[in-house]
Motif scaffolding. Structure first.
Motif, PDB file in Angstrom:
ATOM      1  N   ALA A 289       0.828  -1.204   0.000  1.00 18.87           N
ATOM      2  CA  ALA A 289       0.000   0.000   0.000  1.00 18.87           C
ATOM      3  C   ALA A 289       0.867   1.261   0.000  1.00 18.87           C
ATOM      4  O   ALA A 289       0.535   2.248  -0.662  1.00 18.87           O
ATOM      5  CB  ALA A 289      -0.925  -0.005   1.209  1.00 18.87           C
ATOM      6  N   THR A 290       1.979   1.235   0.707  1.00 16.34           N
ATOM      7  CA  THR A 290       2.891   2.381   0.755  1.00 16.34           C
ATOM      8  C   THR A 290       3.510   2.631  -0.614  1.00 16.34           C
ATOM      9  O   THR A 290       3.590   3.773  -1.068  1.00 16.34           O
ATOM     10  CB  THR A 290       3.993   2.153   1.807  1.00 16.34           C
ATOM     11  N   VAL A 291       3.924   1.572  -1.291  1.00 21.18           N
ATOM     12  CA  VAL A 291       4.498   1.705  -2.636  1.00 21.18           C
ATOM     13  C   VAL A 291       3.457   2.299  -3.587  1.00 21.18           C
ATOM     14  O   VAL A 291       3.764   3.196  -4.369  1.00 21.18           O
ATOM     15  CB  VAL A 291       5.017   0.340  -3.151  1.00 21.18           C
ATOM     16  N   LYS A 292       2.217   1.828  -3.486  1.00 23.46           N
ATOM     17  CA  LYS A 292       1.131   2.363  -4.323  1.00 23.46           C
ATOM     18  C   LYS A 292       0.889   3.836  -4.021  1.00 23.46           C
ATOM     19  O   LYS A 292       0.683   4.652  -4.917  1.00 23.46           O
ATOM     20  CB  LYS A 292      -0.160   1.583  -4.072  1.00 23.46           C
ATOM     21  N   ALA A 293       0.897   4.185  -2.739  1.00 21.02           N
ATOM     22  CA  ALA A 293       0.646   5.568  -2.332  1.00 21.02           C
ATOM     23  C   ALA A 293       1.751   6.510  -2.810  1.00 21.02           C
ATOM     24  O   ALA A 293       1.499   7.691  -3.052  1.00 21.02           O
ATOM     25  CB  ALA A 293       0.514   5.640  -0.814  1.00 21.02           C
ATOM     26  N   LEU A 294       2.953   5.995  -2.963  1.00 22.43           N
ATOM     27  CA  LEU A 294       4.050   6.803  -3.499  1.00 22.43           C
ATOM     28  C   LEU A 294       3.876   7.047  -4.995  1.00 22.43           C
ATOM     29  O   LEU A 294       4.527   7.902  -5.569  1.00 22.43           O
ATOM     30  CB  LEU A 294       5.395   6.115  -3.244  1.00 22.43           C
ATOM     31  N   GLY A 295       3.004   6.266  -5.637  1.00 22.52           N
ATOM     32  CA  GLY A 295       2.740   6.441  -7.063  1.00 22.52           C
ATOM     33  C   GLY A 295       3.514   5.483  -7.942  1.00 22.52           C
ATOM     34  O   GLY A 295       3.559   5.649  -9.158  1.00 22.52           O
ATOM     35  N   LEU A 296       4.110   4.465  -7.333  1.00 24.00           N
ATOM     36  CA  LEU A 296       4.889   3.488  -8.095  1.00 24.00           C
ATOM     37  C   LEU A 296       4.004   2.311  -8.468  1.00 24.00           C
ATOM     38  O   LEU A 296       3.222   1.832  -7.651  1.00 24.00           O
ATOM     39  CB  LEU A 296       6.076   3.006  -7.260  1.00 24.00           C
ATOM     40  N   LYS A 297       4.134   1.855  -9.728  1.00 22.87           N
ATOM     41  CA  LYS A 297       3.278   0.775 -10.193  1.00 22.87           C
ATOM     42  C   LYS A 297       4.062  -0.493 -10.514  1.00 22.87           C
ATOM     43  O   LYS A 297       3.765  -1.555  -9.995  1.00 22.87           O
ATOM     44  CB  LYS A 297       2.496   1.237 -11.420  1.00 22.87           C
ATOM     45  N   LYS A 298       5.051  -0.381 -11.389  1.00 24.23           N
ATOM     46  CA  LYS A 298       5.817  -1.547 -11.823  1.00 24.23           C
ATOM     47  C   LYS A 298       7.268  -1.417 -11.395  1.00 24.23           C
ATOM     48  O   LYS A 298       7.739  -0.323 -11.095  1.00 24.23           O
ATOM     49  CB  LYS A 298       5.776  -1.660 -13.347  1.00 24.23           C
ATOM     50  N   THR A 299       7.982  -2.523 -11.396  1.00 25.52           N
ATOM     51  CA  THR A 299       9.408  -2.503 -11.117  1.00 25.52           C
ATOM     52  C   THR A 299      10.104  -1.586 -12.119  1.00 25.52           C
ATOM     53  O   THR A 299       9.764  -1.575 -13.296  1.00 25.52           O
ATOM     54  CB  THR A 299       9.985  -3.935 -11.213  1.00 25.52           C
TER      55      THR A 299
END
Length: 58
Positions: free
Chosen positions: A20-30
């Motif tokens: 969820a934190t990675v998503k909230a930062l706006g990151l989607k794919k590697t």
């Protein structure tokens, strides 16, 4: 100050709150990158997923 955040490792197998934190930062794919303003909130998010991301100052 702006920073560029790049997702270097997959979130597969990570804890749900880290995903969820990675998503909230706006990151989607590697290897995707986003530019964010470095606020205390963003610093805390980066600390939580520091093993998955790479941060560069702009």
């Amino acid at each position: 100050m702006k920073v560029t955040i790049t997702l270097k490792k997959s979130v597969i197998g990570s804890k749900p709150d880290q995903v969820a934190t990675v998503k909230a930062l706006g990151l989607k794919k590697t290897n995707s990158s986003v530019e964010q303003e470095l606020t205390p909130q963003i610093k805390g998010m980066l600390h939580k997923v520091r093993h998955l991301v790479e941060v560069k100052e702009n």
